[in-house]
Structures are given as structure tokens and as C-alpha cells.
Write a protein that holds these residues in place. Structure first.
Motif, mmCIF file in Angstrom:
data_model
loop_
_atom_site.group_PDB
_atom_site.id
_atom_site.type_symbol
_atom_site.label_atom_id
_atom_site.label_comp_id
_atom_site.label_asym_id
_atom_site.label_seq_id
_atom_site.Cartn_x
_atom_site.Cartn_y
_atom_site.Cartn_z
ATOM 1 N N LEU A 104 1.330 11.680 -10.224
ATOM 2 C CA LEU A 104 0.485 12.872 -10.257
ATOM 3 C C LEU A 104 1.245 14.147 -9.910
ATOM 4 N N GLY A 105 2.555 14.026 -9.728
ATOM 5 C CA GLY A 105 3.355 15.202 -9.412
ATOM 6 C C GLY A 105 3.389 15.540 -7.946
ATOM 7 N N GLY A 106 3.030 14.593 -7.095
ATOM 8 C CA GLY A 106 3.017 14.848 -5.660
ATOM 9 C C GLY A 106 4.381 14.953 -5.037
ATOM 10 N N ALA A 107 5.435 14.582 -5.792
ATOM 11 C CA ALA A 107 6.789 14.669 -5.262
ATOM 12 C C ALA A 107 7.416 16.042 -5.509
ATOM 13 N N VAL A 108 6.651 16.928 -6.156
ATOM 14 C CA VAL A 108 7.165 18.258 -6.481
ATOM 15 C C VAL A 108 6.214 19.310 -5.931
ATOM 16 N N SER A 109 6.742 20.284 -5.208
ATOM 17 C CA SER A 109 5.915 21.338 -4.629
ATOM 18 C C SER A 109 5.533 22.357 -5.693
ATOM 19 N N GLN A 110 4.574 23.217 -5.360
ATOM 20 C CA GLN A 110 4.161 24.262 -6.298
ATOM 21 C C GLN A 110 5.314 25.205 -6.592
ATOM 22 N N THR A 111 6.115 25.517 -5.579
ATOM 23 C CA THR A 111 7.276 26.390 -5.782
ATOM 24 C C THR A 111 8.258 25.766 -6.760
ATOM 25 N N GLN A 112 8.507 24.449 -6.593
ATOM 26 C CA GLN A 112 9.425 23.766 -7.495
ATOM 27 C C GLN A 112 8.860 23.684 -8.906
ATOM 28 N N GLU A 113 7.545 23.519 -9.013
ATOM 29 C CA GLU A 113 6.910 23.492 -10.331
ATOM 30 C C GLU A 113 7.089 24.836 -11.037
ATOM 31 N N LYS A 114 6.895 25.947 -10.298
ATOM 32 C CA LYS A 114 7.073 27.279 -10.883
ATOM 33 C C LYS A 114 8.527 27.501 -11.302
ATOM 34 N N LYS A 115 9.469 27.038 -10.453
ATOM 35 C CA LYS A 115 10.887 27.197 -10.767
ATOM 36 C C LYS A 115 11.253 26.407 -12.016
ATOM 37 N N ARG A 116 10.729 25.173 -12.095
ATOM 38 C CA ARG A 116 11.019 24.337 -13.251
ATOM 39 C C ARG A 116 10.439 24.960 -14.522
ATOM 40 N N SER A 117 9.202 25.496 -14.419
ATOM 41 C CA SER A 117 8.574 26.134 -15.575
ATOM 42 C C SER A 117 9.373 27.354 -16.021
ATOM 43 N N TRP A 118 9.853 28.136 -15.032
ATOM 44 C CA TRP A 118 10.657 29.322 -15.361
ATOM 45 C C TRP A 118 11.959 28.913 -16.043
ATOM 46 N N GLN A 119 12.601 27.855 -15.547
ATOM 47 C CA GLN A 119 13.853 27.391 -16.157
ATOM 48 C C GLN A 119 13.628 26.908 -17.582
ATOM 49 N N GLU A 120 12.504 26.241 -17.810
ATOM 50 C CA GLU A 120 12.197 25.771 -19.166
ATOM 51 C C GLU A 120 11.981 26.953 -20.114
ATOM 52 N N LYS A 121 11.280 28.001 -19.635
ATOM 53 C CA LYS A 121 11.069 29.192 -20.463
ATOM 54 C C LYS A 121 12.392 29.874 -20.781
ATOM 55 N N GLN A 122 13.267 29.968 -19.763
ATOM 56 C CA GLN A 122 14.576 30.590 -19.988
ATOM 57 C C GLN A 122 15.386 29.804 -21.008
ATOM 58 N N ALA A 123 15.311 28.467 -20.930
ATOM 59 C CA ALA A 123 16.050 27.635 -21.872
ATOM 60 C C ALA A 123 15.523 27.810 -23.295
ATOM 61 N N GLU B 44 0.830 -1.203 0.000
ATOM 62 C CA GLU B 44 0.000 0.000 0.000
ATOM 63 C C GLU B 44 0.866 1.255 0.000
ATOM 64 N N TYR B 45 1.950 1.240 0.771
ATOM 65 C CA TYR B 45 2.839 2.407 0.812
ATOM 66 C C TYR B 45 3.465 2.654 -0.560
ATOM 67 N N MET B 46 3.947 1.606 -1.207
ATOM 68 C CA MET B 46 4.577 1.767 -2.513
ATOM 69 C C MET B 46 3.548 2.203 -3.557
ATOM 70 N N ARG B 47 2.328 1.680 -3.458
ATOM 71 C CA ARG B 47 1.284 2.074 -4.405
ATOM 72 C C ARG B 47 0.978 3.562 -4.284
ATOM 73 N N ILE B 48 0.820 4.034 -3.043
ATOM 74 C CA ILE B 48 0.511 5.447 -2.828
ATOM 75 C C ILE B 48 1.678 6.329 -3.270
ATOM 76 N N SER B 49 2.900 5.918 -2.968
ATOM 77 C CA SER B 49 4.082 6.703 -3.345
ATOM 78 C C SER B 49 4.197 6.823 -4.857
ATOM 79 N N GLU B 50 3.990 5.704 -5.557
ATOM 80 C CA GLU B 50 4.056 5.732 -7.022
ATOM 81 C C GLU B 50 2.939 6.588 -7.616
#
Length: 426
Positions: free
Chosen positions: A391-410, A380-386
Motif C-alpha cells: 500500500l506504499g507504507g514504506a514510502v513517506s509523503q515527502t519521498q512520494e513527492k520527490k519520486r513524482s518530481w523526478q519522474e516528471k523531470q525524466a 503477523e509481523y511479516m503479513r503487516i509489513s508486506e
């Protein structure tokens, strides 16, 4: 006896990922290229929560590059944990040993069922329980490393990389291994600390065996950049704060006490460990405010004016559990003697802080039955973690914004480079 143990309200998890953790994560693939054995430390109280999913991808790639992405064959060993199959002639050593440290802080009855449940699901991992204050555990691990080194007689030496989350005991374990593997008096080679984040850089090579030659590297503890969303992330953060794997100052100590009270009630709902520090005749409780009032009164902790000093009592309780209470809670029996109240309500039981299941007077407590319960918890733990990772639960909203900004800069940089190239070619 507590027949109902409600899950406590927990604060949102903080983010604690200093620069040295990020640097080591980027260095890991290159380090693995010259590594023969990965020694991954986890905390026995959190055998699932202390898995660092950020390291998993690099380790899987390392094993695939060595041609060891298939299941490892394990054979019974008289010394305890399973032993890796001997590689064929001329092959490269590539082993992963998961050391569950501080096993004296979890009930003995769950250790072997957990090992079997993990081995059946992760045959490429050798699971070994140890406590650095138990010489026999360290000797067994040292002998295991020596046996692995001897499987490749053509190798001049074997290199071991020690990884894991902060404050799981990596430096302490290496100091202990060195004292067993090197003849004569061996001074302490690595500094240790009770606070997370003490080791900030990769250590120099440390010899832990002379014949055969085995060297090791100590690495910085690496926390997850984001602990997760919702209840799962909140619980993960509190668990890690309780074992001092994340800075305790990031949490209100009463939130830690609230969760600790819940877990101690799950481990033994009839006679939880905290009753040892409450006034005589005290009963199990789920009310954290009532509990802290009782504790502060028992300890004589008061502020000016005579009011109870519950914040001070909360800090004392967390430290008591880390030093003494954990050992008491580890004595919880597999089978509880239920009081004859006439109630047939099932109980919530657990092992460590990661396992929890429903039981009653008719539930079997054999090793096989416990292994089955633990296997269900692991699945059950591995199922929930996967699912969270998908669904992107391993990345925070701040990290998502940073990643999006880096992609735009690139993209902007690539577009500007393309225009400049076109002008030159015109």
C-alpha cells in the motif's frame, strides 16, 4: 500485578537517512557480486524490527544469480545452530547468516523456540545467537565461517560482507572474530562507538581467518528511509531509538520512557525490572508521570526550588536500562507465579520487544508452545509489513513527492531529447 497494560501514545517517527546510507544502498548489488557470505546482524531484543527490508531485495537477487533461490537444506550441528548443506562440486558459496547479537539481554527460554520458528519459515537463513562479550559465541561463529569456507576447496579465499542497521554491533563483532581467527595478538582493527552512524564507509578488507583464508568487509549501518505510517511506524521508531539504532535526540526522552515502561511491564507484569530502582514497596505502574516522580525522588534529582527533575530522571532511566536494566529484564521467567487474587483475567506476556501474546495460569510454557506463539507473531509481523509495502507504507509523503518530481523531470528530459533528435533528422 498489572492485569491491564494499555499501549502508550507514541510520536510520529522521524526520518533519519544520511547520505552515506543512501550511497551504500546503491553500492550493495555490486558488493554482493564479490561476496560469498552475507553476515546480517540484528538486535536480539528486536529480531523483527531490526530486519532491514531495503536490503532484502538485493540479497534475494544475489542468491538467485548464484542459483540458490531455493530453500537451503539444514542439518543438526553439535555446535548449536544449523549448518548449511555442502554445495556440490564446483559450485559457488552463497550463504546468509543472521546473527542475533546481545542475546544476554533476552530471556534464555525464548532463544531456541525463536530459532526453530525462524528456521521453519526462512530455511535459507542460518540463525545464530551471539554476544560479543561471550567468547564461546564468537568461537562458534568463527568455526561456522571456517566450515563454510572449506566446502569449496577450489576457492582461494572466502569474502564475508557484514550488514545491518546502525548500532547493532557489526564493528565490535568483526574485531572479536579477528581475534579468534588470527593467531597471536591482534590489535583492534575497526573503531566502534555507542552512537549510531559511526561507520560511514565500507571498510578495507579485514582478515578474520588464515586457514582457510577468510576476509570480511564492515559496512555502514543502514536505516530505513521511512519507518512506516501509523502506529506500526511510530512503534518501530521508538524501539530503534531505545537501542540507540537511531539518533536519540530525534525523540523526546519521556516518549522513550513511556514505551520502555510498557515493554518492561509486558515482560514481567508481576515484578518488572524497574522496581529495582524505585523506592522499597513500590508497585508496578503504567503511569509514566507517576513513575518518573517516584524515580526522581528516589535518586534525589531536583531542580532549583525543590521541584523534581523528571527530565533528568528520564535520561537516567533509559541509560540504566541499556547498561543494567536489560540484563535484569532478561531474567524474567517463562512461567509466572500468579498471585492468588481470585482474578481469572489473562496476562499479556512477551519476549524481547517484538513478541507479545496472551497467557493465563493454564497456558503451557513448554518450548513447543512458546515456538508456536512466536511463529504466530512472526507471521503477523511479516503479513503487516508486506501489506504496508504493497500500500506504499514504506514510502513517506515527502519521498512520494520527490519520486513524482523526478519522474516528471525524466519525462521532460526525454521529450526534449526526442524533439532535438527530430530536428536533426529533419
Amino acid at each position: 500485578m498489572l492485569s491491564a497494560i494499555p499501549f502508550p501514545a507514541l510520536p510520529a517517527p522521524p526520518s533519519w537517512f544520511p547520505g552515506h546510507m543512501n550511497r551504500f544502498s546503491k553500492q550493495l548489488p555490486a558488493l554482493l557480486s564479490r561476496t560469498d557470505v552475507v553476515l546480517e546482524l540484528r538486535d536480539s531484543r528486536l529480531p523483527l524490527t531490526s530486519i532491514n527490508q531495503n536490503l532484502e531485495g538485493a540479497i534475494r537477487k544475489w542468491r538467485a544469480e548464484r542459483g540458490r533461490d531455493s530453500a537451503v537444506i539444514h542439518t543438526p550441528s553439535s555446535t548449536g545452530p544449523a549448518s548449511p548443506a555442502v554445495p556440490g562440486y564446483g559450485s559457488t558459496i552463497c550463504e546468509r547468516i543472521v546473527v542475533l547479537n546481545k542475546h544476554d539481554l533476552v530471556p534464555e527460554w525464548g532463544i531456541e523456540p525463536f530459532r526453530k520458528a525462524m528456521t521453519s519459515r526462512f530455511p535459507d537463513q542460518i540463525v545464530h545467537f551471539a554476544s560479543c562479550n561471550k567468547p564461546r559465541d564468537i568461537r562458534t561463529l568463527s568455526e561456522m565461517l571456517v566450515r563454510i569456507a572449506k566446502t569449496n576447496v577450489h576457492a582461494m579465499e572466502m569474502n564475508v560482507l557484514v550488514v545491518g542497521m546502525p548500532n547493532v554491533g557489526k564493528s565490535t563483532l568483526l574485531n572479536s572474530l579477528r581475534s579468534f581467527g588470527i593467531a597471536g595478538r591482534t590489535p583492534k582493527a575497526l573503531q566502534t562507538s555507542a552512537q549510531p552512524g559511526h561507520t560511514r564507509t565500507l571498510s578495507t578488507r579485514l582478515k578474520i581467518s588464515e586457514d582457510p583464508l577468510v576476509y570480511s568487509y564492515d559496512s555502514p549501518g543502514v536505516m530505513l528511509p521511512f519507518l512506516g505510517k501509523g502506529e506500526l511506524g511510530a512503534e518501530r521508531g521508538v524501539k530503534l531509538a531505545l537501542i540507540a539504532g537511531i539518533k536519540e535526540s530525534l525523540y523526546d526522552v519521556e516518549a522513550l520512557v513511556n514505551y520502555l515502561l510498557y515493554r518492561l511491564n509486558i515482560l514481567n507484569p508481576i515484578s518488572p525490572a524497574y522496581l529495582k530502582v524505585l523506592p522499597p514497596g513500590a508497585q508496578p505502574t503504567t503511569d509514566v508521570s507517576f513513575f518518573l516522580d517516584q524515580l526522581a525522588d528516589r535518586l534525589g534529582m531536583r531542580i532549583r526550588g525543590g521541584d523534581l527533575d523528571t527530565p533528568r530522571a528520564a535520561k537516567w532511566f533509559v541509560e540504566w536500562w541499556r547498561k543494567e536494566g536489560g540484563l535484569i529484564s532478561a531474567t524474567a521467567p517463562a512461567k509466572l507465579t500468579l498471585p492468588s487474587t481470585g482474578s481469572s483475567d489473562p496476562l499479556r506476556r512477551g519476549w524481547g520487544f517484538d513478541f507479545e501474546w496472551t497467557t493465563d495460569s493454564s497456558t503451557p510454557t513448554s518450548s513447543e508452545a512458546v515456538e508456536q506463539k512466536m511463529g504466530e507473531c512472526i507471521d503477523e509481523y511479516m503479513r503487516i509489513s508486506e501489506e504496508q509495502e504493497r500500500l506504499g507504507g514504506a514510502v513517506s509523503q515527502t519521498q512520494e513527492k520527490k519520486r513524482s518530481w523526478q519522474e516528471k523531470q525524466a519525462k521532460r528530459a526525454a521529450k526534449s531529447k526526442a524533439k532535438l533528435t527530430a530536428r536533426k533528422n529533419a
